[in-house]
Structure formats: C-alpha cells, structure tokens
Design a protein around this motif. Sequence first.
Motif, PDB file in Angstrom:
ATOM      1  N   LEU A   1       0.827  -1.217   0.000  1.00 47.40           N
ATOM      2  CA  LEU A   1       0.000   0.000   0.000  1.00 47.40           C
ATOM      3  C   LEU A   1       0.856   1.260   0.000  1.00 47.40           C
ATOM      4  CD1 LEU A   1      -2.874   1.310   0.432  1.00 47.40           C
ATOM      5  CD2 LEU A   1      -2.381   1.207   2.874  1.00 47.40           C
ATOM      6  N   ILE A   2       0.436   2.227  -0.819  1.00 48.38           N
ATOM      7  CA  ILE A   2       1.010   3.579  -0.810  1.00 48.38           C
ATOM      8  C   ILE A   2      -0.171   4.525  -0.675  1.00 48.38           C
ATOM      9  CG2 ILE A   2       2.142   5.352  -2.232  1.00 48.38           C
ATOM     10  CD1 ILE A   2       3.622   2.980  -3.657  1.00 48.38           C
ATOM     11  N   GLU A   3      -0.124   5.396   0.326  1.00 48.08           N
ATOM     12  CA  GLU A   3      -1.212   6.371   0.507  1.00 48.08           C
ATOM     13  C   GLU A   3      -0.619   7.765   0.519  1.00 48.08           C
ATOM     14  OE1 GLU A   3      -4.265   5.437   3.823  1.00 48.08           O
ATOM     15  OE2 GLU A   3      -2.340   4.662   4.552  1.00 48.08           O
ATOM     16  N   VAL A   4      -1.193   8.664  -0.264  1.00 48.50           N
ATOM     17  CA  VAL A   4      -0.742  10.062  -0.255  1.00 48.50           C
ATOM     18  C   VAL A   4      -1.975  10.949  -0.135  1.00 48.50           C
ATOM     19  CG1 VAL A   4       0.410  11.908  -1.545  1.00 48.50           C
ATOM     20  CG2 VAL A   4       1.321   9.583  -1.636  1.00 48.50           C
ATOM     21  N   SER A   5      -2.005  11.806   0.879  1.00 47.73           N
ATOM     22  CA  SER A   5      -3.133  12.729   0.975  1.00 47.73           C
ATOM     23  C   SER A   5      -2.621  14.154   1.080  1.00 47.73           C
ATOM     24  CB  SER A   5      -4.037  12.368   2.149  1.00 47.73           C
ATOM     25  OG  SER A   5      -3.323  12.484   3.336  1.00 47.73           O
ATOM     26  N   ASP A   6      -3.387  15.070   0.504  1.00 47.41           N
ATOM     27  CA  ASP A   6      -2.965  16.471   0.539  1.00 47.41           C
ATOM     28  C   ASP A   6      -4.163  17.382   0.744  1.00 47.41           C
ATOM     29  OD1 ASP A   6      -4.127  17.546  -2.017  1.00 47.41           O
ATOM     30  OD2 ASP A   6      -2.734  16.154  -2.984  1.00 47.41           O
ATOM     31  N   ASN A   7      -3.869  18.629   1.091  1.00 47.99           N
ATOM     32  CA  ASN A   7      -4.930  19.628   1.259  1.00 47.99           C
ATOM     33  C   ASN A   7      -4.878  20.651   0.120  1.00 47.99           C
ATOM     34  OD1 ASN A   7      -2.642  21.031   1.842  1.00 47.99           O
ATOM     35  ND2 ASN A   7      -3.381  21.941   3.749  1.00 47.99           N
TER      36      ASN A   7
END
Length: 299
Positions: A53-59
């Motif tokens: 799994l690779i998770e990237v979150s941004d605003n």
Amino acid sequence: MKINVLSSKIYNRIAAGEVVERPFSVVKELVENSIDANASKITINIVDGGKQLIEVSDNGYGIEKDDMLKTVMPHATSKISSTDDLNNIKTLGFRGEAIPSIASVSQMKITSKTENQDIGYTFEINGGEQTELVESPCSNGTYVTVSNLFYNTPARQKFLKSSKSEENEVGDMISRLMLAKPEIAFNFLVNDGTIFQSFGDGVEDAMIAIYGSTIIKNCFKISNYVHGVKIEGYISKHNFTKPNRTYQTVILNGRYIVNSTIQSAIHNAYSNYLMKRQYPFYVLQITVPPEIVDVNVHP
Ligand code: ADP
Ligand code: MG
C-alpha cells in the motif's frame, strides 16, 4: 505486416514501464502532484515498502468532479495546454502520464474534493479498468491509494527489492522533497508509524526533521548572489562528514537535482579535510531565472 493502433489499456501498461519502476517512483509522482496542487500539508504512508500500500493525501486544490475520470486518460494534464507553456514550466509534472501508468499496474483509488464543491467524489481503477464516480464525504484536497503494485505484472513484481530497501529509497526521496519545498508540512509514515515530520517552517525545520536537531550547529549557513544566480543553504563544517552522498542535496529552482560539477567543486574545496569515503554534508538551494533551465533535461 499490419499496423495496429494500441488500445489505451495496452499503451498505458507499456508506458508504465518508463514512469513506474518501483514504489519510489509511484510515491514521487503522487507527492509531486500534491505539490503541484499547491498543498501546504502532505501525508505519505507506505506499507510493506510500498508493495502492499502507498497512501498520499494532501490539502491542495483538489480535482473537479468532471475532471476526476480524465486523470486516468493518457496525456491528460491540467498543467500545460500549448507548446508555449513548455518553455515556462512551473509545475513538477506536465506530461499527464503518471496516473494512467500507475493505474495500469496496480489497484488505485482517487478521492478528491475542491473548495467549491459540497461533497467529494471517489473512484477506483483496477489494472486499468475503472469504476463509476461516486460521492464521498471528505475534506478539501486529494487522497490517493495505490494497492498491490505490479500485481498484474509478475515479472516486475519479482524485480522489487526487500521492503526495507524500498522504504529507504522512498525515505531518501521524501527527505529531498521536504528540503526542496520547506514551506510544506510533510508527514512520512512507514507501516503507519511516523518516520519524519516537518511543519512547513522553512529549510532549518526540514533539516532538523530529517537529520536531528544537532545538524544546524554542524553547518555553516551560506547566502550568495552573483550574476542573477542565488545560492543559499547549509554546508558542513570541515570536521563533520558523512559516509555517502545521500547527505548532499542540491535544489535548483525548487527541484532536487544531482549535478557532478557542483559535487566535485565542493568535494575539491574540502579535499584537505576528507579521508576516503568521507563526504561533506550540504543542502544548497540554487535559484536561476526559469527560462534558462530545460526541464526536459532535469525532469
Ligand atoms: P501531470 O502531473 O503530468 O499533469 P498526472 O498523471 O500526474 O499528470 O496527473 C494528471 C492530472 O490529474 C494533473 O494534471 C492534475 O490535474 C490531476 N491531479 C493529479 N493528482 C492531483 C492532486 N493531488 N491534486 C490535484 N490534482 C491532481
Ligand atoms: Mg504528475
């Protein structure tokens, strides 16, 4: 012989070979998209070296509802629209290849909401086959997950290194991005545990987040401006050395680069103080007018 025009599904999988080599390249593309979306906060989590799994979150800006499904189409980009734009690229991406390539060799999920929407949307792509767009409550910004990288290309999967070495490569790259974009708060997690966390408080904050609080006192701060070229940063005092070049970072107009001319110039300046396999530590930010840098040479 007959000529076949390849379907986008096959084409993407071939193109993926160039864009996506390992978890490192997936994380780099996703984080660069978050940076291009003007995010001030980016969180990255990788599980099992990014293989699971690779998770990237941004605003950041988010993706408009009507554009969501377009992100998976080859050469779909919001960053350039004409050849003129190619001479003045201010974003890290512009080829529109990353998302279709990653999506063709993984199970990907993209969730996003822009400021002017009341609700976000999400869809999944499974080895290139996409689901419909459905409503999904979320905060402004974009959240991307990439699961089971190369599950449908076993030859590539076999080529991956141990989780630990994939993790190290990802960590090195994240630290370079933290130094290149010190105004962004980064949180980098491995198997859900924080490894580095910066607060977007400038390059010293990023250096302390990565190398620990003693790094600043081991360095000279430099700042110079000659013939339109600005050089700023930190370079180690002569008695502070490192065992390899992982600790040498040059940022050119906000992009991390490796340049052997700069490397050897600094190495030579320090040569009287260095023993074999000792390398000076530095973080240098070089700023030049954008039109003199060819991003096709240093993508
Ligand atoms: P490129 O970055 O070269 O444009 P990508 O395939 O990486 O191509 O992304 C395609 C498009 O999807 C981008 O141009 C952008 O419009 C949108 N996009 C991708 N990731 C994000 C994100 N994190 N935030 C906002 N928009 C995004
Ligand atoms: Mg991109």
